[in-house]
Design a protein around this motif. Sequence first.
Motif, PDB file in Angstrom:
ATOM      1  N   ILE A  67      60.019  38.953  19.808  1.00 50.55           N
ATOM      2  CA  ILE A  67      59.843  37.869  20.476  1.00 50.55           C
ATOM      3  C   ILE A  67      61.044  37.447  21.283  1.00 50.55           C
ATOM      4  CG2 ILE A  67      59.344  35.486  20.951  1.00 50.55           C
ATOM      5  CD1 ILE A  67      57.056  35.822  18.497  1.00 50.55           C
ATOM      6  N   GLY A  68      61.290  37.470  22.663  1.00 48.28           N
ATOM      7  CA  GLY A  68      62.436  37.165  23.272  1.00 48.28           C
ATOM      8  C   GLY A  68      62.450  36.792  24.708  1.00 48.28           C
ATOM      9  N   ALA A  69      63.243  36.456  25.225  1.00 45.03           N
ATOM     10  CA  ALA A  69      63.398  36.363  26.620  1.00 45.03           C
ATOM     11  C   ALA A  69      64.955  36.647  27.433  1.00 45.03           C
ATOM     12  CB  ALA A  69      63.226  34.711  26.924  1.00 45.03           C
ATOM     13  N   GLY A  70      64.815  36.765  28.653  1.00 46.52           N
ATOM     14  CA  GLY A  70      66.189  37.018  29.369  1.00 46.52           C
ATOM     15  C   GLY A  70      66.029  36.274  30.692  1.00 46.52           C
ATOM     16  N   ASN A  71      67.088  35.631  31.084  1.00 43.00           N
ATOM     17  CA  ASN A  71      66.934  34.742  32.230  1.00 43.00           C
ATOM     18  C   ASN A  71      68.208  34.766  32.952  1.00 43.00           C
ATOM     19  OD1 ASN A  71      66.832  32.518  34.076  1.00 43.00           O
ATOM     20  ND2 ASN A  71      64.613  32.473  33.142  1.00 43.00           N
ATOM     21  N   VAL A  72      68.404  34.854  34.264  1.00 43.52           N
ATOM     22  CA  VAL A  72      69.727  34.618  34.950  1.00 43.52           C
ATOM     23  C   VAL A  72      70.539  33.336  34.557  1.00 43.52           C
ATOM     24  CG1 VAL A  72      69.410  36.224  36.922  1.00 43.52           C
ATOM     25  CG2 VAL A  72      68.606  33.607  36.953  1.00 43.52           C
ATOM     26  N   GLU A  73      69.636  32.478  34.158  1.00 45.54           N
ATOM     27  CA  GLU A  73      70.000  30.924  33.973  1.00 45.54           C
ATOM     28  C   GLU A  73      69.789  30.801  32.430  1.00 45.54           C
ATOM     29  OE1 GLU A  73      67.686  28.009  36.180  1.00 45.54           O
ATOM     30  OE2 GLU A  73      68.021  29.344  37.909  1.00 45.54           O
TER      31      GLU A  73
END
Length: 312
Positions: A163-169
Amino acid sequence: MIQIFGAGIAGSYLYHLLSKNGFDVKIYDRRREPDCRCAWGTVYSEAKRFYSEIDLDLDEYVLLKPDYVVANGLWMKNRDIVIFDKKKLLSDLWVEMSVEGKPEVIVDATGVSRAFLPPVENDRVLPTFQCIEKHDAEENIYIWMEKTGYAWAFPLGDGRWHIGAGNVEKERIPEFIGRLREKFGFAKEDSICQCSAKIRMLQPSKCRPFISANVVGVGEAIGCVSGAGEGNVPALASAKILYDCLNEESLSEYEERILRDLDWVEMEQSFVDALLRGSYLTAIRLLPRIIARENRRTVHHTVADFIKLIGL
């Protein structure tokens, strides 16, 4: 003599291609062992073809093939995405690490750090966070996305989930993971492990130079990551192109061949760039070609589906 720095997907594969075919090659990685960060998914038929060239059977590392990719509630039939044990595969490919004092060619396979090539002007590197947890859920790939990034849940088998996430912010990463949990029922559990990382999301054409003096880049170091954050197949493809250029003594053609053969990566990253800049007409114009390609290789979806997903 060729010295590779970075023993990830691109560097390890290139090392074995070169050594199998008689090149004098060494490889070095600052890590003591591969890690279990992102990139558990790959396009099976494409990766299997590449790995067969170094006598590695991808089937030995496949954990499962989900039936569906579920993004923001939209169910899309999975074509060819498999989840594989990336850490075990890399561990089996790792060899004794060493550094040659005066190599003729240095290969920069150091990913985001791009340790030996000149820095990328106006680079775009997204922070990510990921963890592994235990959940009882149907083994599909789950995604919650917006224009600036996405969160994911990948099944690893035996109740384990990445489980994870990536974001420019960066500050929005917890929010995105929270939205994913709420949307798909992944309640917060104790993590088996967790870490942060970065991913380069920029067109390959904007990651030039690919070659500087006796240094040549490969994989994520030169922007070989798709608009969906897929790095495994583009990394393998770039390593194969570099091998072919070295074998044919045509290194001067390397940049041209990367941009030609990985034009689909360029197109997908141009789509992401257009979204982030608010150039929605440009993004919509690119969509039909992107959807047509990805319908053949990853999931079945339509232009209308994708426009709805990203809220255009």
